[in-house]
Design a protein around this motif. Structure first.
Motif, short mmCIF file in Angstrom:
data_model
loop_
_atom_site.label_atom_id
_atom_site.label_comp_id
_atom_site.label_asym_id
_atom_site.label_seq_id
_atom_site.Cartn_x
_atom_site.Cartn_y
_atom_site.Cartn_z
N ASN A 179 20.46 19.75 27.68
CA ASN A 179 19.73 18.53 27.34
C ASN A 179 19.26 17.42 28.30
O ASN A 179 18.10 17.06 28.41
N ALA A 180 20.34 17.32 29.21
CA ALA A 180 20.06 16.52 30.41
C ALA A 180 19.02 17.08 31.31
O ALA A 180 18.13 16.37 31.84
N GLN A 181 19.14 18.47 31.52
CA GLN A 181 18.22 19.13 32.45
C GLN A 181 16.74 18.88 31.94
O GLN A 181 15.49 18.52 32.52
N ASN A 182 16.67 19.09 30.59
CA ASN A 182 15.36 19.04 29.62
C ASN A 182 14.86 17.42 29.84
O ASN A 182 13.76 17.37 30.04
N SER A 183 15.53 16.62 29.66
CA SER A 183 15.13 15.00 29.84
C SER A 183 14.67 14.77 31.22
O SER A 183 13.82 14.15 31.44
N PHE A 184 15.69 15.53 32.30
CA PHE A 184 15.09 15.25 33.66
C PHE A 184 13.72 15.91 33.99
O PHE A 184 12.91 15.19 34.58
N ASN A 185 13.39 17.05 33.43
CA ASN A 185 12.14 17.70 33.51
C ASN A 185 11.16 16.97 33.00
O ASN A 185 9.96 16.90 33.59
N ASP A 186 11.43 16.13 31.96
CA ASP A 186 10.46 15.44 31.38
C ASP A 186 10.38 13.99 31.96
O ASP A 186 9.75 13.22 31.48
N LYS A 187 11.10 13.81 32.92
CA LYS A 187 11.14 12.66 33.68
C LYS A 187 11.81 11.55 32.89
O LYS A 187 11.40 10.19 33.39
N VAL A 188 12.58 11.59 31.97
CA VAL A 188 13.11 10.55 31.34
C VAL A 188 14.73 10.30 31.73
O VAL A 188 15.69 11.05 31.36
N TYR A 189 14.79 9.85 32.75
CA TYR A 189 16.13 9.90 33.67
C TYR A 189 17.09 9.08 33.03
O TYR A 189 18.25 9.65 33.47
N SER A 190 16.92 8.25 32.22
CA SER A 190 18.11 7.32 31.58
C SER A 190 18.53 8.46 30.52
O SER A 190 19.81 8.37 30.35
N SER A 191 17.89 9.13 29.80
CA SER A 191 18.31 9.93 28.82
C SER A 191 19.06 11.18 29.40
O SER A 191 20.14 11.54 29.13
N ALA A 192 18.39 11.76 30.60
CA ALA A 192 19.33 12.77 31.16
C ALA A 192 20.65 12.34 31.78
O ALA A 192 21.41 12.84 31.59
N ILE A 193 20.63 11.06 32.12
CA ILE A 193 22.01 10.41 32.74
C ILE A 193 23.11 10.32 31.70
O ILE A 193 24.08 10.86 31.96
N TYR A 194 22.61 10.00 30.58
CA TYR A 194 23.42 9.80 29.35
C TYR A 194 24.02 11.16 28.84
O TYR A 194 25.16 11.07 28.32
N HIS A 195 23.09 11.92 28.81
CA HIS A 195 23.43 13.55 28.45
C HIS A 195 24.38 14.15 29.33
O HIS A 195 25.40 14.56 28.66
N ALA A 196 24.50 13.75 30.60
CA ALA A 196 25.61 14.48 31.44
C ALA A 196 26.71 13.60 31.13
O ALA A 196 27.96 14.21 31.37
N TYR A 197 26.58 12.22 30.99
CA TYR A 197 27.72 11.62 30.91
C TYR A 197 28.59 12.22 29.82
O TYR A 197 29.81 12.30 29.73
N SER A 198 27.70 12.22 28.54
CA SER A 198 28.46 12.75 27.23
C SER A 198 29.03 14.13 27.59
O SER A 198 29.83 14.76 27.02
#
Length: 700
Positions: free
Chosen positions: A592-611
Motif C-alpha cells: 500500500n505504501a508503494q502504491n501511494s508513493f507511485n501516486d505521489k501521495v507521500y504522506s499516506s505512503a509514509i503512514y502505511h510504512a509506519y503501520s
C-alpha cells in the motif's frame, strides 16, 4: 459476484468490494482467522447481529444528508437484501438488518451507484461525521457547517492514519452556540464561530458517553477553518500511537487525555505537525453544492382535521433562515420507517422541496426548503404516509437504540419500553406534546447508543435478581443530564434501578413531581435544586424485587419469559492477531505504501510504512508472549527485548528508526527512505523469527 466489476465506475471502491468478496470466501473456507475477519468487515459497515447467520449493515450518511435518489437506492437495497425496514441511528446513519454476509459485496456495489458508502461505518475508524440537522437553514448559524463537515469526511475516509486505531473516533459539527451537534460528548466537536470576519470553530476534545461518560475539554476557543483538518490529523495520529489497544474498556481517546492530561496531549499534537503534509487546508465553502428548492405552484388541498393541523404546525414546523421557507420535522417512532414510505417521501421532496432529507441525532427526519404556501399540501401528503404525528423533538419524542431486538449487547428492551412511555405521555400528559424542556432517551445497555446518560430523563437496560435468584429485565433511571450550549453539558446521575415493568410508573412519578413543584423551571434547573437523593426517595420503593409478579419477568415488546443473553460486542472490538497473519499484513502495508508513493501521495505512503513497522514489531512481541497495549508501548518493548539485548542489530534503536515519521516532512525522498526501512525491518524480523522457530523445533 463478477457483475459489479464493470458496473462500478470508481476503481477504488471496485477494488475494496472485490477485496471484501475475496476475504469472505477465505473466511468461509477457514483460511482467515475469525477475529481478523471481524475487523475487516466492521470497517466495511458489516456488523454482527444478536441473531445468528445474519448481519446488520450500517450505511454511512455524512452529516445526515440524504438526496432523493440515494433514499430510493437505499430502499431498493433494503428490499432486495434485507426486510424493507430502515433504522435511523443517533449518528445519522441508516441501518438495515438480517443481511446474508455473502451478499454484502453485491449490496455495497448497488449502493455505490448513487455515491453511498459503507466504508468505516463501524470498526476502529473515524465514524460518521455528524452535524446539526438544520445546518444551512438554521436561523442562528453564523455560516453553514455542511461544507466543512463534508471536507473532513472526505479527507479521512480511507486515510491510512485512521484504519486500525485502538477504538472508534467520533466527530460532530454544531451550526450555532445551541450546540445541537452535541460537541461535549465527542472525541472532537466543532462549534461554528466567526471572529474578525474569519470563519472558524470552537474545538472540543475528549468527550464520550458509554459506561464512564466524560465531558469534552475546550481545546481552542477559536480555530480558523483552514486549520481543522491538520488539527484532526495530528489528534488522530497521536491517538493511534498512544491510545490503549489491549483493554477495550479503556481504549477511547477520553481515557488517553484523562491519563496524560490535556496539556501533554496538546504538546504531542503540536509536535506531530512537522510530519503533516498540509499545515493549512483551505475549505472552499462556495464550491460545496447545496441542494436548491424547486419552484412550483402550490396545489389546492382540503384539511380534514383543522385542529390536528394547527397542533402539527406548532410542534413540527421549523423556522428557516431563507425567507419564504420552513423546514418540516417528521417524528419517526424509534427511528424506524419502511421502504414503501421512503420512496414516496423521496418523490415528494424531489418534486416539491429541494430533493433531500436530513436525518437527525434524535432519529427523526427533517425536510428543508418547504415553501410556506406548500405547508398544507405537505401536511396532506405526509398524512397519507403516517408522518404527521405531532411532537417533533418534544418530550414525547423518545430516542432509543435497537436494544435486545437485534444488538448483541442488549440487556433489556429499549424499543419496547420507549413505545410504552410514549403511549403514557400521549394519554396522560398531552401537554408534553408541545414541551421541549424534557428530553427522554433509552439505551439497552451501558454503551449508551441511545445517549441515555446525557438526557434529562434516561433509562438504561439492565437486569435484577430476586431473592429466589430469578432474573428479570430492569431499567436504571438516570436524571439531570442536558445540553447547556456552546460545548457545555451535564451527564445524568444514576438514581435507582427498577424492574422494567415499573418503568412507566417511575416516569409518572417524575413527571407528576415536576408538574407540581418545578414552578416554571426547566427540568435541568429543577433537578439542580432537588438533587439525586430527592428522587431516590421518590422512587426507592419501586426497586423492591421481593414482590415481583409473572408479568415482571416478561420484557416490554415481547411475550416470552426474559432470559439475559449478552453476546460479544462489535462496536469496535480489539482484534486478536496471529503472528503469521501480522507478517502478511506487514507485506500488504508495504505494498500500500508503494502504491501511494507511485501516486505521489507521500504522506499516506509514509503512514502505511509506519503501520508496517509497528505490525512487524508487534508480531515479534506476541511471539515472545509479551502483551502490547499501545503503539508507543510496542516500540519501547521491542527496543528493550530485541535491540538493547543484542538479539537484533538494526544499526540504531527501533524508536529512532520508526519515529523518523514525526521528525521529517513528508517529502518524496523521505517517503522512499522510510518505505525501504520498513521493508528491510520486515525482512530482518522475519528471518529472526524463522531461525528462532527452527531452533525451537530442533529442541523438541
Amino acid at each position: 459476484m463478477q457483475t459489479f466489476r464493470t458496473e462500478i465506475e470508481n476503481p477504488v471502491v471496485e477494488k475494496e468490494i472485490l477485496e471484501l468478496s475475496k476475504k469472505i470466501e477465505l473466511f468461509n473456507t477457514g483460511k482467515i482467522d475469525e477475529e481478523k475477519f471481524r475487523s475487516l468487515r466492521l470497517a466495511r459497515g458489516i456488523y454482527g447481529q444478536r441473531q445468528e447467520g445474519v448481519q446488520m449493515i450500517r450505511i454511512k450518511l455524512p452529516y445526515g444528508k440524504v438526496k432523493s435518489n440515494q433514499l430510493r437506492r437505499i430502499s431498493d437495497v433494503s428490499d432486495e437484501y434485507s426486510r424493507g425496514r430502515l433504522h435511523i441511528t443517533t449518528r445519522q446513519d441508516i441501518q438495515i438488518h438480517y443481511v446474508d454476509l455473502n451478499r454484502t459485496p453485491e449490496l455495497w456495489s448497488e449502493l455505490d451507484k448513487d455515491d453511498i458508502t459503507l466504508r468505516e461505518a463501524c470498526g476502529n475508524t473515524v465514524r460518521n461525521v455528524t452535524a446539526s440537522e438544520l445546518a444551512g437553514i438554521d436561523v442562528n448559524e453564523p455560516f453553514d457547517v455542511s461544507p466543512y463537515a463534508d471536507a473532513l469526511f472526505r479527507f479521512f475516509l480511507r486515510n491510512p492514519i485512521c484504519q486500525e486505531m485502538g477504538r472508534k473516533f467520533k466527530v460532530s459539527f454544531s451550526s450555532s452556540d445551541e450546540d445541537t451537534g452535541l460537541s461535549y460528548m465527542h472525541d472532537l466537536g466543532f462549534i461554528a464561530k466567526v471572529e474578525n470576519g474569519v470563519r472558524g470553530f470552537k474545538v472540543m476534545i475528549g468527550g464520550g458517553l458509554g459506561s464512564q461518560p466524560r465531558h469534552a475539554d475546550a481545546l481552542y476557543s477559536f480555530l480558523p477553518s483552514d486549520k481543522i483538518i491538520p488539527l484532526m490529523e495530528g489528534v488522530v495520529r497521536v491517538f493511534d500511537r498512544y491510545g490503549e489497544r489491549k483493554s477495550r474498556a479503556k481504549a477511547r481517546m477520553k481515557f488517553l487525555i484523562k491519563d496524560i492530561g490535556l496539556d501533554a496531549f496538546k504538546e504531542l499534537v503540536e509536535a506531530e505537525q512537522k510530519a503533516i503534509e498540509f499545515k493549512t487546508v483551505a475549505i472552499d465553502a462556495d464550491a460545496y453544492v447545496a441542494s436548491k428548492p424547486v419552484s412550483v405552484e402550490a396545489p389546492q388541498v382540503e384539511i380534514k382535521d383543522q385542529g390536528a393541523f394547527e397542533l402539527w404546525k406548532v410542534t413540527n414546523l421549523i423556522p428557516q433562515k431563507q425567507e419564504g421557507y420552513v423546514a418540516i420535522g417528521i417524528k419517526v417512532l424509534l427511528g424506524d420507517f419502511y421502504t414503501d414510505k421512503a420512496r414516496l417521501l423521496a418523490d415528494l421532496v424531489e418534486k416539491y422541496a429541494a430533493g433531500e432529507i436530513r436525518l437527525s441525532l434524535r432519529q427523526n427526519i427533517v425536510i428543508p426548503f418547504v415553501k410556506e404556501d406548500l405547508v398544507p399540501f405537505f401536511y396532506t401528503e405526509l398524512e397519507k404516509l403516517g408522518f404527521t404525528e405531532a411532537g417533533y423533538n418534544k418530550a414525547v419524542d423518545i430516542t432509543a437504540c435497537p436494544g435486545t431486538d437485534t444488538c448483541n449487547l442488549g440487556i433489556a428492551s429499549s424499543t419496547g419500553i420507549a413505545d410504552e412511555l410514549e403511549r403514557v405521555i400521549k394519554a396522560e400528559y398531552p401537554q408534553y406534546l408541545k414541551n421541549d424542556d424534557v428530553v427522554i432517551k433509552i439505551s439497552g445497555c451501558m454503551n449508551a447508543c441511545g445517549q441515555h446518560n446525557m438526557a434529562n430523563i434516561g433509562f438504561q437496560g439492565m437486569s435484577v435478581r430476586t431473592p429466589d435468584k430469578l432474573v428479570a429485565p430492569a431499567l436504571q433511571v438516570l436524571l439531570g443530564g442536558g445540553n447547556l450550549g456552546d460545548g457545555n453539558g451535564l451527564f445524568a446521575d444514576k438514581v435507582v434501578k427498577v424492574p422494567s415493568r415499573r418503568g412507566p410508573e417511575a416516569l409518572r412519578r417524575i413527571l407528576n413531581d415536576y408538574e407540581a413543584n418545578a414552578e416554571g423551571k426547566s427540568f435541568v434547573e429543577y433537578y439542580k435544586v432537588t438533587g439525586d437523593r430527592y428522587f431516590y426517595d421518590l422512587l426507592n420503593d419501586l426497586q423492591d424485587v421481593s414482590n415481583l409478579t409473572q408479568e415482571d419477568f416478561i420484557d416490554w415488546g415481547t411475550e416470552e419469559k426474559y432470559e439475559k443473553e449478552i453476546g460479544i460486542g462489535e462496536c469496535a472490538g480489539v482484534v486478536i492477531d496471529l503472528i503469521a497473519t501480522l507478517f502478511l499484513e506487514s507485506e500488504e502495508k508495504i505494498e500500500n505504501a508503494q502504491n501511494s508513493f507511485n501516486d505521489k501521495v507521500y504522506s499516506s505512503a509514509i503512514y502505511h510504512a509506519y503501520s508496517s513497522l509497528v505490525n512487524s514489531a508487534k508480531a515479534m512481541l506476541l511471539a515472545e508472549n509479551k502483551s502490547t497495549n499501545t503503539h508507543a508501548g510496542i516500540v519501547s518493548q521491542f527496543d528493550e527485548l530485541f535491540v538493547a539485548s543484542g538479539k537484533l542489530n538494526l544499526g540504531t534503536s527501533f524508536s529512532e528508526l520508526i519515529y523518523q515519521i514525526n521528525k521529517n516532512a513528508p517529502t518524496e525522498a523521505f517517503a522512499a527512505e522510510y518505505i525501504n526501512s520498513a521493508n528491510q525491518f520486515l525482512e530482518k524480523v522475519r528471518a529472526f523469527r524463522e531461525a528462532d522457530t527452527k531452533l525451537e523445533n530442533k529442541a523438541v
